[in-house]
Design a protein around this motif. Sequence first.
Motif: not given
Length: 387
Positions: A369-387
């Motif tokens: 998980c990393r913090e990432i911004s979408n324009g002015p909104i602070p967001s989070y980028f979650f990654q799953y290697e396998k569902l």
Amino acid sequence: MNNAVALCAVGAEKAVSNEIKKLSPVQGQFTITDSGFGRVRFRTDTAGLYRTLMGLRAADRILLETGFFPAADFDALFAQTQAIPWETLVPARRGLKVVKVRSNRSKLKAETSIQAIVHKAAAQRLCTAHGLTRLPATTLMAEVRVYIEKDMVSLLLDLSGEPLFKRGYRKEGGIAPLRETTAAAMLLLSGWKRKYPLYDPFCGSGTILTEALMYAWDIAPGLCRRFAISDLLIADNTIEETVRDELRGKINAERTIRIAGSDEDAKTLAIAKSNIDRLMAAHPAAGMQTAPIALKTVPMKEAQWEAGGEDGFIVTNPPYGKRLGDQAASEQIYGEMAALARNFPQWKLAVITDHPGYESFFGKKADSCREISNGPIPSYFFQYEKL
């Protein structure tokens, strides 16, 4: 060589750095000197400036660093700013304005005063050099940004004009659209490559799908637009057209792609189709009238990869609570996303959301998980290697 800065979403610096490294057709055209907090500093020649403006997918702006110096008081700020040869950059017919100031951990803190001092110093230099009593009152302005960190001042001249996320293909964005450069950063950070299937079960106006198509076919995102550099004295039309022709020649629409998406709103899907068609119309040399992207009106819980039997990537932007005004409804959707594990077994999943507790509603801890911004909104980028 020029000192330059690529601005990007906080959290997308790695994606932009990797892009810059891959842009150069010759060794040594780019040297990355620093990276952090939404900025990547690099050195390059004039062709490299045009190449970043046209070719970077995850950067929001390209800026020329005209000065980098220590200044602990306003006298030093004025003197150092005035010493910069602005007249070699800004033509006499063009005005100048300081559009943004940021100061952090520095003695100079008053942003309005910093703005006024930088403008006065640069204007005096320009007026003296161009034989003017005052800068022209015009809507054509060279735009300067000032960043001060630990008493080190960076003066940056905008080369982009309109922000780079304005690709031109999106005339309608639907509700709370994802910024194009953020979508591109998601794709790059997810590790997706064109040989893998890609699916977006909340495709909305199709931004992730369109950016994936451009990436897969090597369509440079800034190929069809102009930039603020064209109005500055460092502009070189010959170099610009050479780079544009080179990037245009890299487009390859013969590559097989497997990109699809769905949404439960048919009107939003119609917008997605229009955006994708608009991109195709802007690149007739690609040789295809319509893009081979499958769009389907189905709820997320019914989404599936119809070809079956393949592992792929889900990259998606489910509804945000803050963006759409209903946090509880978003949390319910996150829980329902467990259906993706049934319908896309073994696939990778990359999700952007403003909810730091996404994992608890989804029911599975992310691999990263990393913090990432979408324009002015602070967001989070979650990654799953396998569902």
